[in-house]
Design an enzyme around this catalytic site. Structure first.
Site, PDB file in Angstrom:
ATOM      1  N   CYS A  94       0.812  -1.220   0.000  1.00 51.72           N
ATOM      2  CA  CYS A  94       0.000   0.000   0.000  1.00 51.72           C
ATOM      3  C   CYS A  94       0.847   1.273   0.000  1.00 51.72           C
ATOM      4  CB  CYS A  94      -0.943   0.007   1.196  1.00 51.72           C
ATOM      5  SG  CYS A  94      -2.020  -1.441   1.244  1.00 51.72           S
ATOM      6  N   HIS A 389      -9.609   2.546  -1.552  1.00 52.36           N
ATOM      7  CA  HIS A 389      -8.182   2.276  -1.374  1.00 52.36           C
ATOM      8  C   HIS A 389      -7.659   1.319  -2.437  1.00 52.36           C
ATOM      9  CE1 HIS A 389      -4.373   1.340   0.301  1.00 52.36           C
ATOM     10  NE2 HIS A 389      -4.731   0.321   1.055  1.00 52.36           N
ATOM     11  N   CYS A 424       0.707   2.848   6.191  1.00 57.40           N
ATOM     12  CA  CYS A 424       1.059   1.493   6.608  1.00 57.40           C
ATOM     13  C   CYS A 424       0.990   0.565   5.398  1.00 57.40           C
ATOM     14  CB  CYS A 424       0.105   1.008   7.695  1.00 57.40           C
ATOM     15  SG  CYS A 424      -1.639   1.083   7.219  1.00 57.40           S
TER      16      CYS A 424
END
Length: 439
Positions: A94, A389, A424
């Site tokens: 990510c 996301h 993160c």
């Protein structure tokens, strides 16, 4: 006075992304390459880069098909950029596009290139589906056969069970737990309440909706395939609606007494792409572009989640203090904070850790807690819970958003504005970055 040998600034000049879609939504059937090409085309059009030879385009995807060997290069070739513009693929889960921003920034600061684009893309709708290892070995033997009989013999080993595809996996290889299941353990460990998670999720939707209504995203987002806004956005949601959702993570874990993570306070699987235009001060001036912010510094950290020493998504809690110390700042010196909302509880556990004396003493080796931040400065135009996301696209979305916010606030206040980005990533990693407005 700037030292003559000091690296030059790497400037954020603008960004462009597609509206993010939910997996299986309007972008189903569209490849990573098509999504990334569309995001890059929008950036090229917005900043008049047709025919321009840039120093480099750095991009990547987390969910990548075998045929996407040169995904970024092939995507760039599909745009009006000069085809002699080189490209590189990178990957760090990510944090991928935040790492591409850092990569382009470092190359500009070192004088290796004058301009570049950092980008990222992911399509959960088109995630790779693998075959079994046994089928793969049989097919390789068949492909290597030198005679038809050898090929028939190799294929004769096939059994019906070999033909079953291996579905996409979302578990950590070393634990078998999904990211959500890992975070459910961290959420329980830190005692993050369901209400606090739902409040953060609701605020994300309301802030992003307000940003769209105010026109803030007009020069950051280009509509695509009939989608003008992020599909996941629910500005009219309520705490009552969020509270009605059933927990989806930690429900079978004996270590989670009261599961609290729902589809409402967790990010959905998403499709989308983002891009960030960067350059030196001279290159920006030559092209008549207004710098928004500069990349000051960045740090990465990793935690030992595999042996249970730390939560999977807690690495940024360790990286941020290092970044602050290196730049002589405290956590409260920052004007804006962009903490990626993988889950609402990821943000809340990170903040709670920084406020915890014991954590900061024993884990970070500090004299005391980093302290609390002003929540009014956190994710002020919403974040991943509302936008969605698409893994490798999130960092680019955040960098372009924060750079524009810092620039606007510097113009309003007449003072330099500093912003923190914290992302993160899978495998217990995290990347954090410090941006500063440019006068």
């Amino acid at each position: 006075m700037t030292h003559p040998d000091a690296p030059r600034d790497a400037l954020i000049l603008g960004g462009n992304r597609l509206p993010f879609a939910r997996s299986g939504g309007p972008y189903a059937g569209i490849s990573n390459q098509d999504l990334l090409t569309a995001a890059l085309e929008g950036l090229v059009a917005r900043y008049g880069l047709q025919g321009e030879k840039l120093g480099e385009v750095a991009g990547g995807a987390v969910l990548k098909l075998a045929g996407d060997l040169n995904l970024t290069r092939e995507s760039a070739l599909g745009t009006p950029l000069d085809p002699r513009t080189p490209a590189v693929d990178m990957s760090k889960a990510c944090a991928t596009s935040l790492e591409t921003v850092l990569h382009v920034s470092n190359r500009i600061r070192l004088g290796q290139i004058d301009s570049g684009i950092a980008c990222g893309v992911d399509s959960a709708s088109d995630s790779p589906i693998e075959v079994t290892p046994r089928l793969r070995r049989i097919l390789h033997r068949a492909f290597a056969a030198k005679t038809p009989m050898q090929r028939v013999k190799a294929l004769s080993a096939l059994r019906p069970a070999d033909l079953a595809p291996v579905p996409p996996r979302n578990g950590e290889p070393r634990t078998g737990l999904s990211m959500g299941e890992h975070q459910a353990l961290t959420t329980a460990q830190w005692g993050i309440s369901r209400q606090a998670q739902d409040e953060l999720a609701l605020a994300s939707h309301q802030k992003l909706g307000a940003a769209y209504d105010a026109g803030f995203l007009d020069d950051l987002v280009t509509g695509y395939r009939g989608l003008a806004r992020d599909q996941n956005l629910r500005p009219d949601s309520t705490l009552e609606k969020l509270a009605s959702l059933k927990p989806v993570f930690g429900v079978k874990s004996p270590e989670v007494a009261e599961p609290s993570m729902t589809a409402g306070n967790s990010t959905p699987l998403s499709d989308g792409a983002s891009s960030v235009l960067m350059g030196s001060a001279d290159w920006a001036a030559e092209h008549g572009l207004t710098p928004l912010a500069r990349v000051v510094d960045a740090r990465s950290a990793a935690v030992d989640f595999a042996h249970g020493d730390e939560g999977l998504l807690m690495a940024p809690a360790y990286a941020v203090p290092e970044l602050l110390d290196a730049n002589g700042l405290t956590l409260q010196d920052l004007d804006l904070y962009e903490i990626h909302e993988a889950f609402a509880s990821t943000v809340l556990t990170t903040l709670k850790a920084w406020e915890d004396e014991e954590f900061c003493r024993t884990r970070l080796g500090r004299d005391g807690a980093l302290g609390a931040i002003d929540r009014e400065k956190l994710n002020v135009t919403g974040s991943s819970l509302a936008a969605g996301h698409p893994f490798a696209a999130t960092g680019g979305r955040i960098v372009a958003t924060l750079a524009k916010l810092l620039h606007q606030r510097a113009q309003e206040t007449g003072q330099v504005q500093r912003g923190l980005i914290s992302v993160c990533a899978a495998a217990g990693q995290g990347t954090v970055m410090l941006l500063e407005s440019v006068a």
